[in-house]
Design a protein around this motif. Structure first.
Motif, PDB file in Angstrom:
ATOM      1  N   ALA A 110       0.835  -1.198   0.000  1.00  0.00           N
ATOM      2  CA  ALA A 110       0.000   0.000   0.000  1.00  0.00           C
ATOM      3  C   ALA A 110       0.872   1.251   0.000  1.00  0.00           C
ATOM      4  O   ALA A 110       0.595   2.235  -0.682  1.00  0.00           O
ATOM      5  CB  ALA A 110      -0.926  -0.006   1.218  1.00  0.00           C
ATOM      6  N   GLU A 111       1.945   1.186   0.771  1.00  0.00           N
ATOM      7  CA  GLU A 111       2.879   2.301   0.859  1.00  0.00           C
ATOM      8  C   GLU A 111       3.567   2.537  -0.490  1.00  0.00           C
ATOM      9  O   GLU A 111       3.665   3.658  -0.975  1.00  0.00           O
ATOM     10  CB  GLU A 111       3.931   1.952   1.935  1.00  0.00           C
ATOM     11  CG  GLU A 111       5.124   2.867   1.991  1.00  0.00           C
ATOM     12  CD  GLU A 111       4.832   4.107   2.817  1.00  0.00           C
ATOM     13  OE1 GLU A 111       4.294   3.940   3.916  1.00  0.00           O
ATOM     14  OE2 GLU A 111       5.123   5.210   2.342  1.00  0.00           O
ATOM     15  N   ALA A 112       3.994   1.433  -1.104  1.00  0.00           N
ATOM     16  CA  ALA A 112       4.774   1.543  -2.333  1.00  0.00           C
ATOM     17  C   ALA A 112       3.914   1.874  -3.544  1.00  0.00           C
ATOM     18  O   ALA A 112       4.266   2.743  -4.348  1.00  0.00           O
ATOM     19  CB  ALA A 112       5.544   0.241  -2.571  1.00  0.00           C
ATOM     20  N   THR A 113       2.804   1.184  -3.693  1.00  0.00           N
ATOM     21  CA  THR A 113       2.038   1.325  -4.932  1.00  0.00           C
ATOM     22  C   THR A 113       0.639   1.873  -4.722  1.00  0.00           C
ATOM     23  O   THR A 113      -0.115   2.039  -5.672  1.00  0.00           O
ATOM     24  CB  THR A 113       1.897  -0.044  -5.629  1.00  0.00           C
ATOM     25  OG1 THR A 113       1.068  -0.873  -4.800  1.00  0.00           O
ATOM     26  CG2 THR A 113       3.234  -0.722  -5.829  1.00  0.00           C
ATOM     27  N   GLY A 114       0.257   2.102  -3.454  1.00  0.00           N
ATOM     28  CA  GLY A 114      -1.094   2.592  -3.204  1.00  0.00           C
ATOM     29  C   GLY A 114      -2.150   1.501  -3.284  1.00  0.00           C
ATOM     30  O   GLY A 114      -3.343   1.791  -3.291  1.00  0.00           O
ATOM     31  N   ALA A 115      -1.718   0.227  -3.334  1.00  0.00           N
ATOM     32  CA  ALA A 115      -2.686  -0.878  -3.391  1.00  0.00           C
ATOM     33  C   ALA A 115      -3.552  -0.853  -2.134  1.00  0.00           C
ATOM     34  O   ALA A 115      -3.043  -0.888  -1.024  1.00  0.00           O
ATOM     35  CB  ALA A 115      -1.949  -2.216  -3.484  1.00  0.00           C
ATOM     36  N   ALA A 116      -4.871  -0.781  -2.339  1.00  0.00           N
ATOM     37  CA  ALA A 116      -5.762  -0.598  -1.203  1.00  0.00           C
ATOM     38  C   ALA A 116      -6.129  -1.929  -0.565  1.00  0.00           C
ATOM     39  O   ALA A 116      -6.192  -2.950  -1.234  1.00  0.00           O
ATOM     40  CB  ALA A 116      -7.032   0.112  -1.649  1.00  0.00           C
ATOM     41  N   PHE A 117      -6.341  -1.892   0.745  1.00  0.00           N
ATOM     42  CA  PHE A 117      -6.943  -3.037   1.429  1.00  0.00           C
ATOM     43  C   PHE A 117      -7.628  -2.542   2.689  1.00  0.00           C
ATOM     44  O   PHE A 117      -7.391  -1.413   3.132  1.00  0.00           O
ATOM     45  CB  PHE A 117      -5.900  -4.121   1.730  1.00  0.00           C
ATOM     46  CG  PHE A 117      -4.926  -3.774   2.817  1.00  0.00           C
ATOM     47  CD1 PHE A 117      -5.153  -4.139   4.135  1.00  0.00           C
ATOM     48  CD2 PHE A 117      -3.758  -3.074   2.521  1.00  0.00           C
ATOM     49  CE1 PHE A 117      -4.251  -3.820   5.126  1.00  0.00           C
ATOM     50  CE2 PHE A 117      -2.850  -2.765   3.516  1.00  0.00           C
ATOM     51  CZ  PHE A 117      -3.097  -3.132   4.820  1.00  0.00           C
ATOM     52  N   ALA A 118      -8.512  -3.371   3.241  1.00  0.00           N
ATOM     53  CA  ALA A 118      -9.207  -2.999   4.467  1.00  0.00           C
ATOM     54  C   ALA A 118      -8.861  -3.996   5.554  1.00  0.00           C
ATOM     55  O   ALA A 118      -8.652  -5.177   5.276  1.00  0.00           O
ATOM     56  CB  ALA A 118     -10.711  -2.991   4.236  1.00  0.00           C
ATOM     57  N   LEU A 119      -8.755  -3.498   6.770  1.00  0.00           N
ATOM     58  CA  LEU A 119      -8.522  -4.362   7.927  1.00  0.00           C
ATOM     59  C   LEU A 119      -9.783  -4.370   8.777  1.00  0.00           C
ATOM     60  O   LEU A 119     -10.275  -3.319   9.191  1.00  0.00           O
ATOM     61  CB  LEU A 119      -7.343  -3.825   8.746  1.00  0.00           C
ATOM     62  CG  LEU A 119      -7.209  -4.366  10.171  1.00  0.00           C
ATOM     63  CD1 LEU A 119      -7.014  -5.865  10.185  1.00  0.00           C
ATOM     64  CD2 LEU A 119      -6.038  -3.696  10.879  1.00  0.00           C
ATOM     65  N   LEU A 120     -10.326  -5.559   9.017  1.00  0.00           N
ATOM     66  CA  LEU A 120     -11.489  -5.699   9.890  1.00  0.00           C
ATOM     67  C   LEU A 120     -11.048  -6.426  11.156  1.00  0.00           C
ATOM     68  O   LEU A 120     -10.497  -7.527  11.056  1.00  0.00           O
ATOM     69  CB  LEU A 120     -12.574  -6.544   9.207  1.00  0.00           C
ATOM     70  CG  LEU A 120     -13.597  -5.852   8.301  1.00  0.00           C
ATOM     71  CD1 LEU A 120     -12.892  -5.182   7.143  1.00  0.00           C
ATOM     72  CD2 LEU A 120     -14.617  -6.837   7.793  1.00  0.00           C
TER      73      LEU A 120
END
Ligand SMILES: Cc1cc2nc3c(=O)[nH]c(=O)nc-3n(C[C@H](O)[C@H](O)[C@H](O)COP(=O)(O)O)c2cc1C
Lengths: 156, 683
Positions: B281-291
């Motif tokens: 996410a830091e490097a490429t902006g790839a999104a994810f969610a943490l539940l």
């Protein structure tokens, strides 16, 4: 629309009967669902009935406690319905739906007005008296069976 | 060049190659086994050393003898059985010792000593074996210079091999060491052979070398076969062992990363998965969610229905979570009753929320275990990367904060992190600290809401209400600070402060004015409650008959045996008990029969709607009739309009309370009211 099969319970072996309702979130009818799990139910010695009245499912499953628990867990893992409410769970001496591995009534079935009213009654009764509702469901199946017989006789 | 000429001229190439092949294979297996020996401890190590020694010893011996068969002796040769056997023993025992010494330590001394031992073993085997060759009709002459060279070479190469080995990590057979072992054996053998000259005595007929007894080739074949079998045995052993080690390493790895009960990835595996996604996410902006998913009500199930049931619930929770998550989502168990889900490719709250909805739905369904039903539920906190953070621990923190706030709002909720949450949490932290201080300093005010008789309008009592206004925040409503006090375990203390203050102030009112004070459900379960109330009555001198303690239905739900005992003892003191907020909760009539209750207070929400809403009206009517039949006093709370008052009065409620009658008053105001009422009555 119903399938008879032989089911021999050990006399005295404990049975469990469970009745729940839930709301449908898809067009998925009682017929498709019941047909889909019929084989599995037969293998597990589960009998019961599944109704769909508008967007409400009403289902009774009965069988050996372990089989009922496993089947119910499967049903609880299914996200194709919501607001699942367990209305009754009780030990039973004998089956009420022993003739059906999973009977189904509802949806597109060509129902007489009387049967349609019955379905509606059963849904309303469910929240008030679960036990009587289960008995009414059995009566409904008998009525459907009688009607089918009549239709067949007429055709003959 | 003398050396090589000698070698080529004096030897049968095929047998020499066979000897070399056996030597290479044996050294390969031997090195592998010695590495294995070094990785073991205790007796297992000695077993491995023994096996290694046998393989190495046989290799040396077989190499030597097969090479010897390849040696073209100018005179007939016979073998001395004893010396030949002795040389085999020397090879095996010496090798065992050398390997054992090598496994003692990774230091230089160990590999040097072991190398020395190994070199000397090869030499001793070689020269003992050689002295077992009887060359008929020839004299054997030795070049002692070359003998020394051979021993030095063998020893040095063996030491070098062991030194290399001591530095290897044992995961793969070290080919360099294998080569050095082979070199040590080969160098010693051929240098040794070069140091020897066979001079036929005069008169001896020089024929091809023949072994007396068994044919030479057959003997060579037998030795080679047996040696190969031994080497093969060593090879199979080490391969089987390697495979087993690999399997157990994989199993260990699996165990280290998975939760034994549910089979889900564990906290450590979750940490890695989160770190990997965070970096992306830091490097490429790839999104994810943490539940983060926290079970509601798990502890009571676990304690009440047994740990076996609790474990079964957890297993099923794990499976249900996998059903609720999308295929490919990462579901982990990160704590006792805490789970986490990573949703790849989820950028916005609504997508994460829909998974959270499914999680809450599926965990809210009953668990049928045996013939028991366990009902739990879950709250979910959500944070989004890279939107909220790309740092793993901040993401976890944010999701935890969101979870905390969703739990605060009730069961079966989810919440996405946002910055205002931090403010709310900060406010709460500050308030909690202030409340602790206030509890110690007894920094609470009490106000009194008048209660009148519905038929005569006469002032008959007051309900004491706690007020808290910390200097930093202004008035904090009871609905906020009372639950906080319950959670912090301060309610007993605050409750007693309010009770004491109210009782003391009530002493200045006319005797006819009753005082009602609320008890929290938590207080009812506190074994010190009864003695506390008795002490306050004693201290203030208030007659117990003037005090009424108000409880809510929830107080009777938990441990109702304990509640019943406590209430009976309170009534024995002479105080009255009333049931507050009646109609909102579980409203079971059985409470009214079982518990020593002398008054019901109808909840304001029914009173509000009563005149217009038929349902509320019938509830009010039913409660009023119930009161009459069970000889209970009825108070209606929350009267705000004249119409409500009329309706309530006409249905037979004795007492009224609400804004229409009066708002809550300060002690001074209430005293004035009492005085005015007294004068009115006198007039
Ligand atoms: C309304 C409803 C009724 C169901 N009834 C049964 C049933 O009688 N027996 C059963 O085994 N599964 C029943 N299921 C569960 C689904 O058929 C379930 O998804 C399926 O058994 C899972 O099969 P799988 O494990 O092969 O994916 C029911 C599901 C729903 C929504």
């Amino acid at each position: 629309m119903t399938e008879r099969f032989d089911l021999t319970d050990q006399p005295g072996a404990p049975l469990l009967r469970l009745f729940y309702t839930s709301s449908a979130i898809a067009r998925l009818g009682a017929r498709e669902l019941a047909l889909a799990c019929e084989k599995r139910n037969r293998e597990a010695g589960i009998t019961g009935v599944l109704l769909r009245v508008d967007a409400t499912y009403l289902q009774v499953i009965e069988g050996a406690p372990k089989a009922v628990a496993e089947t119910f867990e499967r049903i609880c893992c299914d996200l194709r319905h919501r607001n699942l409410a367990l209305l009754e769970i009780e030990p039973a001496d004998e089956r009420i739906f022993g003739d059906w591995s999973m009977a189904h009534v509802g949806d597109s079935e060509s129902l007489t007005i009387a049967l349609r009213d019955d379905l509606e009654d059963i849904r309303l009764l469910a929240g008030v008296n679960a036990h009587n509702t289960v008995l009414r469901m059995r009566q409904l199946l008998d009525a459907v069976r009688a009607r089918d017989l009549e239709v067949r006789n007429c055709a003959a | 060049m003398h050396f090589f000429n000698h070698l080529l001229h004096d030897h049968d190439l095929a047998l020499i190659l066979l000897a070399a092949a056996i030597c290479a294979a044996g050294c390969y297996v031997g090195v592998g086994l010695s590495q294995r020996a070094a990785s073991e401890r205790g007796t297992a190590r000695w077993h491995w050393c023994f096996l290694t020694g046998i393989v190495a010893g046989c290799t040396i011996w077989a190499t030597h003898f097969i090479a010897m068969f390849g040696y073209r002796s100018p005179v007939p040769v016979s073998l001395d059985g004893v010396l030949t056997l002795l040389s085999a023993h020397i090879a095996v025992v010496g090798s065992c010792a050398a390997v054992a010494v090598a496994t003692l330590s990774r230091r230089l001394w160990a590999s040097a000593t072991s190398g020395l031992l190994f070199g000397l073993t090869i030499a001793a085997m070689h020269y003992t074996g050689m002295s077992g060759y009887v060359f008929a009709g020839a004299e054997v002459r030795w070049d002692y210079g070359l003998v020394v060279v051979s021993i030095a070479l063998g020893t040095a190469l063996a030491a070098a091999a062991n030194f290399r080995l001591s530095g290897s990590d044992g995961t793969k057979v070290d080919i360099g060491s294998v080569a050095l072992w082979v070199a040590a054996i080969v160098a010693l053998h051929f240098t040794g052979m070069a140091s020897m000259t066979i001079a036929p005595l005069a008169g001896t007929v020089v024929t091809d070398a023949t072994y007396s007894g068994v044919g030479g080739n057959a003997l060579a074949g037998a030795i080679a076969t047996i040696s190969l079998m031994i080497v093969g045995l060593g090879l199979t052993t080490s391969q089987t062992d390697r495979r087993q080690q690999l399997r157990s390493r994989l199993r260990l790895q699996h165990q280290a990363m998975h939760d034994a009960l549910t089979g889900l990835p564990n906290r450590r595996a979750f940490g890695r998965a989160l770190a990997k996604r965070s970096a992306a996410a830091e490097a490429t902006g790839a999104a994810f969610a943490l539940l983060v998913v926290d079970l509601d009500n798990f502890k009571p199930v676990n304690d009440g229905m047994g740990h076996a049931t609790g474990d079964e619930v957890l297993k099923r929770v794990a499976h249900r979570l996998e059903c609720a998550a999308r295929p490919g989502d990462f579901v982990a168990r990160v704590g006792g009753d805490e789970f986490a889900i990573l949703l790849d490719g989820v950028r916005d709250s609504s997508a994460a929320g829909s998974v959270a909805d499914r999680v809450i739905e599926i965990l809210g369904r009953p668990f049928l275990i045996g013939e028991q039903i366990a009902e739990i539920g879950a709250c979910v906190g959500i944070s989004l990367a890279p939107h909220h953070a790309t740092n793993p621990s901040r993401l976890v923190n944010h999701a935890d904060h969101a979870l905390y706030s969703s739990k605060r709002r009730g069961k079966g909720r989810w919440q996405v992190f946002d910055d205002t949450l931090l403010e709310a949490i900060e406010r709460r932290r500050v308030l909690e600290a202030a409340l602790r201080r206030a509890a110690v300093r007894e920094d609470f005010d009490v106000v009194y809401q008048p209660i009148v008789d519905s038929s005569t309008d006469e002032l008959v009592g007051a309900e004491a209400l706690a007020r808290w206004s910390p200097a930093t925040h202004g008035a904090v409503p009871p609905a906020e600070f009372i639950p906080m006090a319950e959670e912090l375990g301060l309610i007993g203390r605050i409750g007693m402060t309010v009770l004491r203050k109210a009782c003391r102030e009530a002493m200045s009112w006319p005797d006819s004015i009753k005082l009602s004070v609320n008890l929290s459900p938590v207080q009812i379960l506190d074994p010190r409650l009864v003695s506390g109330v008795a002490a306050v009555l004693h201290e203030t001198g208030l007659p117990p008959q003037r005090l009424e303690l108000e409880i809510t239905e929830t107080a009777l739900l938990g441990d109702d045996e304990l509640a019943l005992r406590t209430l009976n003892r309170l009534v024995a003191l002479g105080v009255n008990v009333s049931l507050d907020d009646f109609g909102t909760g579980y409203s079971s009539l059985s409470y009214l029969h079982r518990f020593p209750i002398s008054r019901i207070k109808i909840d304001g929400s029914f009173v509000n709607q009563a005149p217009v809403d038929a349902n509320s009206a019938s509830i009010v009517r039913a409660i009023a009739e119930l009161g009459k039949s069970m000889d209970l006093q009825i108070t209606a709370e929350g009267i705000e309009t004249a119409a409500q008052r009329e309706f309530i009065t006409s249905h037979g409620c004795q007492n009224l309370q609400g804004f229409l009658i009066s708002r809550p008053l300060s002690e001074a105001e209430f005293s004035d009211l009492c005085r005015a009422a007294g004068q009115e009555r006198a007039a």
